[in-house]
Design a protein around this motif. Structure first.
Motif, PDB file in Angstrom:
ATOM      1  N   ARG A   1       5.557   0.058  -0.680  1.00  0.00           N
ATOM      2  CA  ARG A   1       4.236  -0.981  -1.395  1.00  0.00           C
ATOM      3  C   ARG A   1       5.509  -2.068  -1.355  1.00  0.00           C
ATOM      4  O   ARG A   1       6.426  -2.680  -1.336  1.00  0.00           O
ATOM      5  N   ASP A   2       4.254  -3.665  -1.878  1.00  0.00           N
ATOM      6  CA  ASP A   2       4.708  -4.936  -1.898  1.00  0.00           C
ATOM      7  C   ASP A   2       5.265  -5.408  -3.064  1.00  0.00           C
ATOM      8  O   ASP A   2       4.738  -5.561  -4.085  1.00  0.00           O
ATOM      9  N   PRO A   3       6.317  -5.462  -3.319  1.00  0.00           N
ATOM     10  CA  PRO A   3       7.086  -6.021  -4.717  1.00  0.00           C
ATOM     11  C   PRO A   3       6.944  -6.987  -5.331  1.00  0.00           C
ATOM     12  O   PRO A   3       6.521  -6.816  -5.945  1.00  0.00           O
ATOM     13  N   ASP A   4       6.922  -7.783  -4.212  1.00  0.00           N
ATOM     14  CA  ASP A   4       5.476  -9.415  -4.621  1.00  0.00           C
ATOM     15  C   ASP A   4       4.345  -9.310  -4.663  1.00  0.00           C
ATOM     16  O   ASP A   4       3.692 -10.363  -6.535  1.00  0.00           O
ATOM     17  N   ALA A   5       3.603  -7.958  -5.408  1.00  0.00           N
ATOM     18  CA  ALA A   5       2.728  -7.860  -5.748  1.00  0.00           C
ATOM     19  C   ALA A   5       2.364  -6.794  -7.302  1.00  0.00           C
ATOM     20  O   ALA A   5       1.736  -7.076  -8.079  1.00  0.00           O
TER      21      ALA A   5
ATOM     22  N   ASP B   1       1.267  -1.035 -10.977  1.00  0.00           N
ATOM     23  CA  ASP B   1       0.718  -2.495 -10.598  1.00  0.00           C
ATOM     24  C   ASP B   1       1.334  -3.431 -11.342  1.00  0.00           C
ATOM     25  O   ASP B   1       1.171  -4.968 -11.034  1.00  0.00           O
TER      26      ASP B   1
ATOM     27  N   ARG C   1      10.981  -3.957  -8.136  1.00  0.00           N
ATOM     28  CA  ARG C   1      11.029  -4.426  -7.063  1.00  0.00           C
ATOM     29  C   ARG C   1      11.661  -3.664  -5.916  1.00  0.00           C
ATOM     30  O   ARG C   1      10.731  -3.512  -4.703  1.00  0.00           O
TER      31      ARG C   1
ATOM     32  N   ALA D   1       9.669  -1.276  -2.773  1.00  0.00           N
ATOM     33  CA  ALA D   1      10.332  -2.336  -1.226  1.00  0.00           C
ATOM     34  C   ALA D   1      10.219  -0.072  -0.790  1.00  0.00           C
ATOM     35  O   ALA D   1       9.576   0.250  -0.303  1.00  0.00           O
TER      36      ALA D   1
END
Length: 283
Positions: free
Chosen positions: A227-231, A198, A219, A223
């Motif tokens: 998964r969301d790299p910005d999270a 996380d 990141r 991706a």
């Protein structure tokens, strides 16, 4: 930007009054979180990079310490940097972490895990040093499985751990799971953060280019795994003497949290360092 503080009993000592005073003062100053490290066991000649670790350093158990801090505070989040995941059985660890989270009303939310760098520590715990990365990956999966499981239980059949309809209660406080951040300054740690973490909390003496490359690796791995790299949160070490320019530079690098270290050996001076930082950056 969020700001945490670190408390290392190896250097500050294990005086409970000093610990409580530090944690309460950090909370009053407006720091988000308090982080503690782990070594389960040391041995003569143990080294962390260029530095020798005297075997008498009093590394307190991180989760026992954080439970003690939770009882003496009201708001500050609890973190590890790092908990040596290969040296914990995930079934026991899932219950310990959830228990601290419940008793602190949801503050055990900044668990950062690492692999450990001392072969002698792994030997003392009966863990194969060479396979500790795979063991940690599996342990993260087991932790999340147990936290999400219900009364029917969960099963798992891995290289290191096997479960058959195992039920783990209590659950985390008002949450389906607990965040797991990944520490470490290697490419493998960055990939682990992208695949399973996380957040990413690298240490080590890396160049700016190496840090940028590892964040991009975390990141891009996230991706690639859907998964969301910005999270992915990005935490870094800092000092109580940091300037606005240094903080702005870290923010430009994508850092979302800085964990501040006070350097004084004197407890009162450490509190003054936190106050000075808070006056400059938090108030």
């Amino acid at each position: 930007m969020r700001f945490g503080v670190s408390y290392n009993t190896a250097y500050y000592g294990v005086d409970p009054d000093a610990l409580v005073a530090f944690a309460r003062h950090a909370e009053e100053c407006g720091f988000e979180s308090l982080y503690v490290p782990e070594h389960v066991v040391l041995h003569p000649g143990a080294r962390a990079g260029r530095f020798e670790l005297p075997p008498s350093l009093p590394y307190a158990d991180p989760l026992d310490l954080l439970a003690f801090v939770a009882a003496a505070t009201r708001r500050i989040l609890l973190g590890t940097a790092v908990l040596l995941l290969p040296y914990h059985h995930p079934v026991v660890l899932a219950k310990r972490l959830a228990t601290v989270d419940v008793l602190s009303k949801g503050r055990m939310r900044l668990l950062t895990v690492g692999l450990g760098a001392l072969p002698g520590e792994a030997d003392a715990l009966g863990v194969d040093f060479r396979s500790r990365g795979r063991r940690a990956d599996e342990a993260i999966d087991v932790l999340r499985l147990l936290w999400a499981g219900d009364e029917e239980g969960v099963s798992f059949d891995g290289e290191f751990f096997t479960l058959d309809r195992a039920c783990s209660f209590p659950k985390p406080y008002r949450a389906a799971t607990l965040p797991v951040h990944v520490g470490g300054s290697s490419a493998a740690a960055a990939r682990r953060a992208g695949l399973r973490g996380d957040g990413y909390f690298p240490g080590g003496a890396l160049t700016a280019r190496e840090r940028a490359d590892q964040l991009e690796l975390a990141r891009s791995t996230a991706a690639g795994a859907g998964r969301d790299p910005d999270a992915l949160e990005y935490t870094r070490w800092g000092s109580a003497q940091m300037t606005d320019e240094e903080i702005e530079s870290m923010a430009a690098q994508g850092v979302t949290r800085i964990v501040v270290t006070a350097v004084s050996a004197d407890p009162a001076e450490r509190l003054a360092e936190l106050s000075s930082f808070a006056d400059r950056h938090l108030r």
